[in-house]
Design a protein around this motif. Structure first.
Motif, PDB file in Angstrom:
ATOM      1  N   THR A  31     -10.787  45.287  34.051  1.00 18.49           N
ATOM      2  CA  THR A  31      -9.701  44.164  34.216  1.00 18.49           C
ATOM      3  C   THR A  31     -10.012  43.020  33.395  1.00 18.49           C
ATOM      4  O   THR A  31      -9.704  41.838  33.841  1.00 18.49           O
ATOM      5  CB  THR A  31      -9.267  43.812  35.857  1.00 18.49           C
ATOM      6  N   SER A  32     -10.610  43.336  32.252  1.00 17.98           N
ATOM      7  CA  SER A  32     -10.930  42.090  31.406  1.00 17.98           C
ATOM      8  C   SER A  32      -9.739  41.408  30.777  1.00 17.98           C
ATOM      9  O   SER A  32      -8.688  41.909  30.400  1.00 17.98           O
ATOM     10  CB  SER A  32     -11.751  42.437  30.288  1.00 17.98           C
ATOM     11  N   LYS A  33      -9.742  39.889  30.997  1.00 17.99           N
ATOM     12  CA  LYS A  33      -8.534  38.994  30.589  1.00 17.99           C
ATOM     13  C   LYS A  33      -9.029  38.490  29.303  1.00 17.99           C
ATOM     14  O   LYS A  33      -8.171  38.053  28.438  1.00 17.99           O
ATOM     15  CB  LYS A  33      -8.272  38.231  31.488  1.00 17.99           C
ATOM     16  N   ASP A  34     -10.063  38.073  29.154  1.00 19.78           N
ATOM     17  CA  ASP A  34     -10.767  37.308  27.905  1.00 19.78           C
ATOM     18  C   ASP A  34     -12.010  38.299  27.361  1.00 19.78           C
ATOM     19  O   ASP A  34     -12.609  39.144  28.062  1.00 19.78           O
ATOM     20  CB  ASP A  34     -11.333  36.114  28.428  1.00 19.78           C
ATOM     21  N   PRO A  48      -8.749  35.121  24.483  1.00 19.02           N
ATOM     22  CA  PRO A  48      -7.919  35.877  25.269  1.00 19.02           C
ATOM     23  C   PRO A  48      -7.384  37.246  24.732  1.00 19.02           C
ATOM     24  O   PRO A  48      -7.142  37.136  23.577  1.00 19.02           O
ATOM     25  CB  PRO A  48      -6.706  35.011  25.840  1.00 19.02           C
ATOM     26  N   TRP A  49      -7.754  38.282  25.627  1.00 17.97           N
ATOM     27  CA  TRP A  49      -7.123  39.618  24.954  1.00 17.97           C
ATOM     28  C   TRP A  49      -5.510  39.472  24.555  1.00 17.97           C
ATOM     29  O   TRP A  49      -5.134  40.393  23.780  1.00 17.97           O
ATOM     30  CB  TRP A  49      -7.517  40.704  25.646  1.00 17.97           C
ATOM     31  N   SER A  50      -4.838  38.913  25.258  1.00 17.01           N
ATOM     32  CA  SER A  50      -3.563  38.826  24.937  1.00 17.01           C
ATOM     33  C   SER A  50      -3.162  38.211  23.398  1.00 17.01           C
ATOM     34  O   SER A  50      -1.997  38.485  22.931  1.00 17.01           O
ATOM     35  CB  SER A  50      -2.778  38.032  26.014  1.00 17.01           C
TER      36      SER A  50
END
Length: 129
Positions: A31-34, A48-50
């Motif tokens: 659940t990595s976001k960054d 950030p992965w986004s």
């Protein structure tokens, strides 16, 4: 039967004394976001992965490129094909470069990052780390 705490402490002692083990360069979590990047001088970036636009690697697995909206990241090392699936799923939490002094201890089943270069797209000067 030993307790969980005793087993963990024993493993930590073993890892500290076994100098043949390579340092962990890549850590992952589903659940990595960054993505936290740490170079061999302990300078850090958190991206950030986004904002990841694309990634690529060479066929030999010793160069990896990540392009974010604000930064370009180049990883140099050995066995960088190993975390490709985790990178595709954006499960990598951190990548750490350890420098050339640890290269001899690298193993084919573990990615080893010798150095990284991070460039800001807003300020195109190259930060060689």
């Amino acid at each position: 039967m030993s307790s969980l705490k005793e087993r963990i402490e024993a493993r930590l002692r073993q890892a500290k004394t076994d100098k043949s083990l390579p340092p962990p360069c890549v850590a992952s979590h589903p659940t990595s976001k960054d993505l936290l990047l740490i170079d061999e001088n302990c300078q850090c970036w958190q991206l950030p992965w986004s904002c990841l636009q694309y990634s690529s690697r060479n066929k030999d697995g010793d160069h990896f490129h990540l392009s974010f909206k604000t930064h370009e990241v180049w990883l140099y090392g050995k066995y960088l094909t190993e975390p490709t699936q985790s990178l595709a799923r954006r499960e990598i939490v951190s990548i750490r470069a350890f420098g050339s002094k640890h290269t001899k201890r690298s193993r084919p089943d573990h990615a080893f990052v010798e150095r990284m270069t991070v460039t800001s797209k807003d300020n195109p000067r190259i930060l060689v780390l």
